[in-house]
Design a protein around this motif. Sequence first.
Motif, PDB file in Angstrom:
ATOM      1  N   ASP A  36      55.330  34.801  14.163  1.00 36.84           N
ATOM      2  CA  ASP A  36      55.014  35.199  15.843  1.00 36.84           C
ATOM      3  C   ASP A  36      56.553  35.980  16.324  1.00 36.84           C
ATOM      4  O   ASP A  36      56.509  36.808  16.879  1.00 36.84           O
ATOM      5  CB  ASP A  36      54.774  34.056  16.648  1.00 36.84           C
ATOM      6  CG  ASP A  36      53.293  33.639  16.295  1.00 36.84           C
ATOM      7  OD1 ASP A  36      52.581  34.372  15.667  1.00 36.84           O
ATOM      8  OD2 ASP A  36      53.015  32.839  16.911  1.00 36.84           O
ATOM      9  N   GLN A  41      54.978  38.680  19.077  1.00 37.17           N
ATOM     10  CA  GLN A  41      54.078  38.146  19.963  1.00 37.17           C
ATOM     11  C   GLN A  41      53.299  36.803  19.487  1.00 37.17           C
ATOM     12  O   GLN A  41      53.489  36.513  18.372  1.00 37.17           O
ATOM     13  CB  GLN A  41      52.815  39.314  19.942  1.00 37.17           C
ATOM     14  CG  GLN A  41      52.296  39.793  18.628  1.00 37.17           C
ATOM     15  CD  GLN A  41      51.218  40.717  19.088  1.00 37.17           C
ATOM     16  OE1 GLN A  41      51.129  41.062  20.225  1.00 37.17           O
ATOM     17  NE2 GLN A  41      50.582  40.984  17.882  1.00 37.17           N
ATOM     18  N   THR A  43      50.509  34.884  17.933  1.00 36.66           N
ATOM     19  CA  THR A  43      49.373  35.239  17.268  1.00 36.66           C
ATOM     20  C   THR A  43      48.197  34.024  16.901  1.00 36.66           C
ATOM     21  O   THR A  43      47.050  34.058  16.513  1.00 36.66           O
ATOM     22  CB  THR A  43      49.445  35.884  15.906  1.00 36.66           C
ATOM     23  OG1 THR A  43      50.005  34.820  15.170  1.00 36.66           O
ATOM     24  CG2 THR A  43      50.537  37.083  16.162  1.00 36.66           C
ATOM     25  N   ARG A  44      48.644  32.711  16.902  1.00 36.20           N
ATOM     26  CA  ARG A  44      48.091  31.521  16.853  1.00 36.20           C
ATOM     27  C   ARG A  44      48.606  30.243  17.342  1.00 36.20           C
ATOM     28  O   ARG A  44      49.842  30.341  17.584  1.00 36.20           O
ATOM     29  CB  ARG A  44      47.495  31.612  15.177  1.00 36.20           C
ATOM     30  CG  ARG A  44      48.605  31.279  14.197  1.00 36.20           C
ATOM     31  CD  ARG A  44      48.334  31.179  12.897  1.00 36.20           C
ATOM     32  NE  ARG A  44      49.362  30.888  11.768  1.00 36.20           N
ATOM     33  CZ  ARG A  44      49.950  29.600  11.547  1.00 36.20           C
ATOM     34  NH1 ARG A  44      49.849  28.582  12.478  1.00 36.20           N
ATOM     35  NH2 ARG A  44      51.091  29.718  10.508  1.00 36.20           N
ATOM     36  N   HIS A 169      46.439  35.013   7.561  1.00 33.34           N
ATOM     37  CA  HIS A 169      46.447  35.554   8.898  1.00 33.34           C
ATOM     38  C   HIS A 169      48.153  35.926   8.839  1.00 33.34           C
ATOM     39  O   HIS A 169      48.238  37.200   9.257  1.00 33.34           O
ATOM     40  CB  HIS A 169      46.237  34.543   9.816  1.00 33.34           C
ATOM     41  CG  HIS A 169      46.479  34.920  11.166  1.00 33.34           C
ATOM     42  ND1 HIS A 169      47.753  34.501  11.572  1.00 33.34           N
ATOM     43  CD2 HIS A 169      46.132  35.647  12.058  1.00 33.34           C
ATOM     44  CE1 HIS A 169      47.925  34.890  12.762  1.00 33.34           C
ATOM     45  NE2 HIS A 169      46.874  35.587  13.093  1.00 33.34           N
ATOM     46  N   LEU A 173      49.783  39.891   9.175  1.00 33.37           N
ATOM     47  CA  LEU A 173      50.792  40.216  10.173  1.00 33.37           C
ATOM     48  C   LEU A 173      52.019  40.778   9.435  1.00 33.37           C
ATOM     49  O   LEU A 173      52.484  41.676   9.938  1.00 33.37           O
ATOM     50  CB  LEU A 173      51.024  39.244  11.082  1.00 33.37           C
ATOM     51  CG  LEU A 173      49.971  38.513  11.915  1.00 33.37           C
ATOM     52  CD1 LEU A 173      50.172  37.504  12.665  1.00 33.37           C
ATOM     53  CD2 LEU A 173      49.618  39.764  12.978  1.00 33.37           C
TER      54      LEU A 173
END
Length: 198
Positions: A36, A41, A43-44, A169, A173
């Motif tokens: 992140d 940002q 993200t989870r 994930h 990213l």
Amino acid sequence: MSESLSLKNTDILAILQELNTYIKQPLWLFGGVAIDFLVGQWTRPHGDVDLNTFTEFRDELAQELRQIGYRTSDRGWLTHWFQEGSAHRLEIVFLERGTDGTTRLHIKDDDSVGVPGLYPLFSGYLDPNRFATLESVRFRVCSPAGEWLARASRMDVIGGRARDPKLEHDQKLLETIIPEEELVSLRSRERTPLGNIQ
């Protein structure tokens, strides 16, 4: 991860600000929070803050963490820290410097968790000058390439863990911030496990 185990983003930022203020030993974000920070940002959800440091800083770091209320009973390479009176949780992995300047994870035969051996990490994984910022909090981060390769190679130092969708994930990213020529090189190593060299 269930929502009840998730830290709020504001808690994560508060943890990192507190570490920046009170901890003198170098720490690097890795895992989901690092991703992140690297992409800039949230993200989870995250259940804790994953950090790396070198074994040579262990005693001083433990003393500094105790002074701000953190406790652990873990003694091996993988340690879990809980701050009294808060939901703040850290997972700290202790890494070794090789004599050739490399960084490696050393899981000893008597460690309570993990597959014993020496695991070399990506060159430049812990660069003391690599920082990322999220919501005005600046913190050291592990290399994007090293984080990508650990996920792509299915590095499993615990042994027998199922593939977690959050790792895929994270990998996707990371592919948005790693230059294409570097990704090509990393993909050539993708199926080579970052394995035990003991």
